[in-house]
Enzyme design. Structure first.
Site, PDB file in Angstrom:
ATOM      1  N   ASP A  67      10.318 -10.141 -28.845  1.00 38.67           N
ATOM      2  CA  ASP A  67       9.424  -9.699 -29.890  1.00 38.67           C
ATOM      3  C   ASP A  67       8.332  -8.229 -29.620  1.00 38.67           C
ATOM      4  OD1 ASP A  67       6.990 -11.045 -28.677  1.00 38.67           O
ATOM      5  OD2 ASP A  67       6.833 -12.542 -29.867  1.00 38.67           O
ATOM      6  N   HIS A 138       3.747 -21.518 -32.752  1.00 40.23           N
ATOM      7  CA  HIS A 138       4.946 -20.204 -32.831  1.00 40.23           C
ATOM      8  C   HIS A 138       5.547 -19.896 -31.197  1.00 40.23           C
ATOM      9  CE1 HIS A 138       1.413 -16.881 -32.241  1.00 40.23           C
ATOM     10  NE2 HIS A 138       2.487 -17.649 -31.452  1.00 40.23           N
TER      11      HIS A 138
END
Ligand code: F6R
Length: 240
Positions: A67, A138
Site C-alpha cells: 500500500d 486492517h
C-alpha cells in the site's frame, strides 16, 4: 493457521528473517509481498545483514508492496516508497525494475489499481506476503468493512489509522486521509502469509482477529481461512 510466540521483538524478527532468507535461497526468483510500518524494521535490518554477509542475493527477487498514501509523491520522505528504499532496497542488490509499489500520486488511480493486479499476475503471483496488523484489524490499508473479495483499491482511512500513523511523519503536517492498497482478495491469493505483531497495544486486536469470528469488520480475521498462514507474535502481543 499457525501461531508462534517469540520471546521478544528481536526473536520475532529473527524467525521472520529466517523464513524469508530460506525462501529466497530455495527460490532465488521469489516474489515477495512487503509491508511498511514499525513492525518489520528489524526484519529488514536482518535481511540487509544477511545480504552483506553474502548469504543471499535479491538479484532475481521481485517485490510488491501492500500500500501507500493517496496524494503523496513517491519521493516524499513520508511515502512508503521512501521507507522501502531507506530500509531495504537501497541496501541490497534488488533490480529497480523488479520493485513494485502502488503510486498514490497517479493521475488515474483506478488504472493504477488494475495495473497493479495485472503486474502481480504477470509475475506469477506472490509467493510470500508479509503483513503487519493495524489496531483496527486492517491488513495493508484494507480497513474494517472492506470486502473479503476486494482487489487493489482506494480506501478512506479510519480515524484510528490516521491518528496512529500521524506520529511517524517527517515532512507531512497533515495525515493523508486516503490510501491505495491491495485488497483482502489480493492478499489471500499469496501462496504463504507471514504476519508479524509485537507490543502490548496489539494484544486485543490479535485476540479478536485470530480467536474471534471471521468477519469483514476485522479484516485480518480472513487470514484464518488461508491454507498457509504463519503469525509470529512477541510475548506482549500474545498477551490475550
Ligand atoms: C503497512 C501496512 C499496515 C501496517 C499496520 C501495522 O504497509 O500495510 O497494514 O502493517 O498498520 O503498522 P505498524 O507495524 O506500524 O504497527
Amino acid at each position: 493457521m499457525k501461531i508462534i510466540i517469540a520471546r521478544d521483538y528481536e526473536e520475532m524478527s529473527e524467525r521472520a528473517a529466517k523464513i524469508i532468507i530460506d525462501l529466497i535461497k530455495r527460490k532465488p526468483e521469489a516474489v515477495l509481498g512487503l509491508a511498511t510500518g514499525a513492525t518489520p524494521i528489524r526484519l529488514y535490518q536482518l535481511l540487509v545483514q544477511a545480504y552483506q554477509r553474502g548469504e543471499l542475493s535479491f538479484e532475481k527477487v521481485t517485490t510488491f508492496n501492500l500500500d501507500d498514501y493517496v496524494g503523496l509523491n513517491k519521493n516524499s520522505r513520508d511515502s512508503f516508497y521512501s521507507y522501502m528504499h531507506e530500509n531495504l532496497f537501497s541496501q541490497v542488490d534488488i533490480r529497480p525494475e523488479n520493485i513494485n509499489l502502488l503510486d498514490g500520486s497517479a493521475s488515474n488511480l483506478t488504472d493504477e489499481c488494475l495495473n497493479y493486479e495485472r503486474l502481480i499476475k504477470e509475475a506469477g503471483g506472490i509467493d510470500l506476503q508479509l503483513l503487519g496488523i493495524g489496531l483496527d484489524g486492517h491488513i495493508g490499508f484494507a480497513e474494517p468493512g472492506s470486502s473479503f473479495d476486494g482487489r487493489t483499491f482506494v480506501v478512506n482511512l479510519t480515524k484510528s489509522t490516521i491518528e496512529t500513523n500521524a506520529k511517524g511523519f517527517i515532512e507531512l503536517k497533515q495525515s493523508p486521509t486516503q490510501g491505495i492498497t491491495m485488497g483482502p482478495g489480493t492478499i489471500m491469493e499469496a501462496g504463504q502469509i507471514l504476519m508479524l505483531a509485537n507490543g502490548l497495544h496489539k494484544a486485543p486486536i490479535i485476540h479478536k482477529a485470530f480467536y474471534g469470528p471471521v468477519t469483514e469488520d476485522v479484516p485480518a480475521s480472513v487470514l484464518q481461512r488461508h491454507p498457509d498462514c504463519l503469525v509470529i507474535l512477541d510475548a506482549a502481543a500474545a498477551g490475550e
